[in-house]
Motif scaffolding. Structure first.
Motif, PDB file in Angstrom:
ATOM      1  N   HIS A 192       6.051  -4.314  15.595  1.00 25.81           N
ATOM      2  CA  HIS A 192       5.040  -3.475  14.929  1.00 25.81           C
ATOM      3  C   HIS A 192       5.632  -2.105  14.565  1.00 25.81           C
ATOM      4  CE1 HIS A 192       0.845  -1.745  14.475  1.00 25.81           C
ATOM      5  NE2 HIS A 192       1.486  -0.644  14.844  1.00 25.81           N
ATOM      6  N   HIS A 196       6.455  -0.392  10.832  1.00 27.34           N
ATOM      7  CA  HIS A 196       6.029   0.916  10.310  1.00 27.34           C
ATOM      8  C   HIS A 196       7.189   1.587   9.566  1.00 27.34           C
ATOM      9  CE1 HIS A 196       1.980   1.757  11.613  1.00 27.34           C
ATOM     10  NE2 HIS A 196       2.232   1.572  12.891  1.00 27.34           N
ATOM     11  N   GLU A 219      -1.191   0.295   9.627  1.00 28.31           N
ATOM     12  CA  GLU A 219      -1.385  -0.387  10.906  1.00 28.31           C
ATOM     13  C   GLU A 219      -1.539  -1.897  10.702  1.00 28.31           C
ATOM     14  OE1 GLU A 219      -0.808   0.884  13.615  1.00 28.31           O
ATOM     15  OE2 GLU A 219      -0.852   3.004  13.082  1.00 28.31           O
TER      16      GLU A 219
END
Ligand SMILES: [Zn+2]
Length: 618
Positions: A192, A196, A219
Motif C-alpha cells: 500500500h 502511494h 488511498e
C-alpha cells in the motif's frame, strides 16, 4: 571477481526470495510463508562508471533500503542478498526477530509492486529522476507507516517510513498481548505505501486535496494494488481458493492488514475489499474520510473483478457438476487449479485496466467519476469489444455505489468514454520527429542509462527540446487545451509540461499502436501565506493530451477553471474547491485554535500521509 563470473547468457533473470504473503500473525498457516521471484536487477553504471548490481541493504536501482532506527538512533546491519548462504536458501527464512529478514521483505514486496505496475502500464517505471525510493523498515516507534514525498528534498527522493509498536493488551487477536508488531512485515502495508509512491510519481498533483475525492483516490488505488498483488502469489491463491470453495470474495484475500488491525485493538482487519452488506449509494454523499471513501472505490473495483471471475468460471462449476452453492465443499484438484489460474488471469487483467487508466486521467483535481471515465476509455482503447466484460462490470459496480461522472448524460458506455478530440489539433512535424527519435533511443537503452556518453548527451538534449516544443504547443493552443491564454513573456499563470511518455499497445488487428501522453499543468494562484483561503493548495488547471504517433491529437482530457467567458472567480471548480475547504474547516475541531500561519497551510497539513495514516485504525 572474474573467477566467479558465469559464461554470458547464464545470468538468472529472476531472484527467489521468501516473504510473508500476509503478515506474521498468520504465521505458519499455508500460503503465508511463500517464496516469490523478483527481477534479478542487472548491473548498471555506478558513479565512477563501475558496474553496480544489488548492494547490501538491499540497495538497487529501484529501492534503497536503509535500516536506520529513529527510536534507538542506530543502524541494523544490512542484508547482502548476493551472499552465497542467502542465495542458496532463496533468501532468509521469514522471521520476526531478524531485522535482515525485514529488509528482505520490504525489498521483495516492493519489487513485486513495481513489476506489477510495469506489466500493467506496459513500460518501464522509475521513481523521480530515476533515483531509488528510500525504504526505512524501522523508522520510528508507532502504529503507523507512511510515504513522505519530501523526505530527501535535496536528493529528489521520497521515502516510505515504517513504524513498529506493541500490540494491544486488551484485544490483541492472534497476537500476543503487548508483543512487538512491525508494519514492515505486513505485505499489505508495504505494498500500500509503495503504491502511494508510485501514484505520486504517475500523478504528482494527486496529493493536493482540491475536492473530496482526491486523497480518497490515492488511498483506494493504493489498496487496489495491495489486494491484487496477493493474486500473483500462486501458493497463497491456491490455499485461499481451496478454503473458500472457489469464491474469491469469501477468501481471506479481501482482508487488508489483519495483524495491524487486530494489534491496534480494533477487533478485526484494517480494511476489507468488499462491503459486508449491500452497497449503499448514499455513502458517496456523506463519507469524507479518505480511507473510508477510498474503500467505496476499492469495493467497486473488487466487485467488478468478482463479477468477471464468476462469469469466467461458471462453466467450470457446471462441468464439474457443482451448480448452486459449493460452500464448504472440497474442490477436485484439477478444478481447483483451473480456478486458481482464472483468478490470477482476471486479477491481472483488472489491475492492468486500473493502472492503465492513469494515462487517461486529468493531471489535477481528479474525481471518482473521472476515474470511471478513464477506466472505461483505457479498456476501450485496448479491447473495443469488451470481450472480457470488464468494462460493463465496472460501470455496473460503480453505479451500484453511486459513483458517476458529474457531466455524463447517462451510464451507457458511450456517455462514459472520454469524448474523442474532433477539432483536428496536431503537434508540429519537427516535434513529432524528435518524439519518435526519443522513442527509438529508448529502445537502445537510454532509459537504463546504458547508452555510451555521447549518445546519452544526445538523448538529454533531445528530451529538453521536446519539453520546450510541447510547452510552446501548450502555450499557443491554451484555449483548446482548457488552459488560460497567457502572453509569451508573462510570468503569471505559468504552464508546465509535467511529463510525457510514449506507450505502445497491440491493437485489435494485431498491429502495434504507438501513442504519446503529455501532461500540462497551469498554476493559476500561487499560495499566498497566512490568509490563503485554500489552505496552502494552489489552484491549477491542466490537461492530459493523447496523440497518435503522427501527432494527431486524439484526446484532450482537461480540467479547466471555468467555461469560456466566465470570470475566474465565478468558476465552478474554484467555488467547489472553496466549498470543500469550508466543509473540512467546519468539521475540524482545531479550526478556532490555529495560528494564522497554520491556517494558511491547513489543507497541506491535512494532505500529509503521515497525518492521514496516524489516526488509524479505522
Ligand atoms: Zn494510505
Amino acid at each position: 571477481m572474474p573467477s566467479r563470473e558465469m559464461p554470458s547468457g547464464h545470468r538468472p533473470q529472476r531472484r527467489p526470495l521468501k516473504i510473508f504473503a500476509f503478515d506474521p500473525m498468520r504465521d505458519r498457516t499455508p500460503g503465508n510463508r511463500v517464496t516469490i521471484t523478483v527481477p534479478n536487477e542487472e548491473a548498471r553504471p555506478g558513479p565512477e562508471g563501475q558496474a553496480v548490481t544489488l548492494l547490501p541493504g538491499p540497495r538497487g536501482g529501484v529501492f534503497d533500503v536503509v535500516d536506520y532506527d529513529g527510536a534507538t538512533e542506530s543502524y541494523y546491519p544490512p542484508i547482502d542478498l548476493n551472499h552465497p548462504d542467502v542465495l542458496m536458501q532463496s533468501g532468509l527464512e521469514p522471521s520476526e526477530s531478524d531485522p535482515r529478514f525485514h529488509q528482505q521483505m520490504v525489498y521483495a514486496v516492493g519489487m513485486k509492486v513495481i513489476e506489477n505496475v510495469e506489466r500493467a502500464l506496459g513500460r518501464r517505471f522509475k521513481f523521480r529522476r530515476g533515483k531509488p525510493l528510500l525504504l526505512l523498515p524501522h523508522a520510528f516507534r508507532g502504529a503507523n507507516a507512511f510515504y513522505d514525498p519530501d523526505f530527501d528534498p535535496d536528493g529528489h527522493r521520497g521515502a516510505v517510513l515504517f513504524g513498529y509498536f506493541r500490540a494491544s493488551k486488551e484485544r490483541p487477536g492472534d497476537n500476543l498481548p503487548g508483543q512487538q508488531v512491525f508494519t514492515c512485515l505486513s505485505h499489505d502495508i508495504v505494498s500500500h505505501e509503495i503504491a502511494h509512491a508510485v501514484i505520486d510519481r504517475l500523478r504528482p498533483h494527486f496529493l493536493e486535496p482540491t475536492n473530496v475525492d482526491v486523497l480518497a483516490f490515492h488511498e483506494g488505488l493504493a489498496d487496489v494494488v495491495a489486494i491484487f498483488q496477493h493474486f500473483t502469489f500462486p501458493d497463497t491463491l491456491r490455499d485461499q481458493i481451496r478454503r473458500s470453495s472457489g469464491d474469491v470474495a469469501a477468501a481471506g484475500l479481501v482482508e487488508l492488514a489483519a495483524q495491524f488491525g487486530w494489534a491496534t485493538g480494533s477487533g478485526g482487519a484494517l480494511r476489507r475489499a468488499l462491503e459486508v452488506e449491500e452497497p449503499d449509494p448514499r455513502r458517496m454523499e456523506t463519507v469524507m474520510e479518505p480511507h473510508e471513501r477510498g474503500a467505496i472505490l476499492v469495493a467497486a473495483v473488487f466487485d467488478a473483478f468478482r463479477t468477471v471471475h464468476t462469469r469466467r468460471t461458471s462453466d467450470l462449476f457446471r462441468i464439474a457438476g457443482l451448480e448452486g452453492s459449493v460452500e464448504g465443499k472440497d474442490l477436485q484438484p484439477d478444478l481447483l487449479e483451473r480456478l486458481v489460474a482464472e483468478a490470477a488471469r482476471t486479477a491481472q487483467a483488472v489491475l492492468a485496466v486500473c493502472l492503465r487508466a492513469f494515462d487517461y486521467m486529468p493531471p489535477v483535481d481528479p474525481t471518482f467519476g473521472d476515474y470511471l471515465r478513464a477506466l472505461v476509455t483505457a479498456d476501450y482503447e485496448l479491447s473495443p469489444d469488451d470481450d472480457q466484460g470488464i468494462r460493463a462490470a465496472m460501470i455496473a459496480s460503480f453505479r451500484r455505489r453511486g459513483i458517476y461522472p458529474s457531466d455524463a448524460a447517462s451510464m451507457s458506455q458511450d456517455s462514459i468514454l472520454w469524448p474523442r478530440h474532433a477539432s483536428g489539433l496536431e503537434l508540429p512535424d519537427p516535434l513529432v520527429k524528435d518524439i519518435l527519435f526519443n522513442l527509438a533511443l529508448g529502445f537502445w537503452g537510454e532509459e537504463d542509462g546504458s547508452l555510451p556518453t555521447e549518445k546519452a548527451d544526445i538523448a538529454r538534449d533531445l528530451r529538453s527540446d521536446i519539453f520546450k516544443g510541447l510547452h510552446e504547443f501548450a502555450r499557443t493552443n491554451a484555449a483548446a487545451l482548457g488552459l488560460e491564454t497567457v502572453p509569451r513573456n508573462d510570468k503569471r499563470k505559468p504552464i508546465r509540461i509535467d511529463s510525457f511518455h510514449s506507450a505502445s499497445r497491440v491493437g485489435q488487428d494485431g498491429r502495434t499502436v504507438f501513442e504519446l501522453f503529455v501532461n500540462c499543468v497551469q498554476t493559476l494562484t500561487e499560495t499566498d501565506g497566512p490568509s490563503d483561503e485554500f489552505g496552502g493548495i494552489p489552484v491549477r488547471a491542466g490537461c492530459t493530451l493523447i496523440t497518435s504517433a503522427s501527432g494527431n491529437v486524439r484526446y484532450v482530457i482537461s480540467k479547466r477553471l471555468g467555461a469560456a467567458g466566465v470570470a475566474p472567480e465565478k468558476s465552478a471548480r474554484l467555488l467547489c474547491q472553496k466549498a470543500f475547504v469550508t466543509e473540512l474547516d467546519a468539521r475540524d475541531p482545531m479550526t478556532p485554535y490555529r495560528s494564522d500561519q497554520a491556517h494558511g497551510t491547513r489543507m497541506k497539513a491535512r494532505a500529509s500521509l503521515r497525518a492521514l495514516h496516524g489516526g488509524l485504525p479505522r
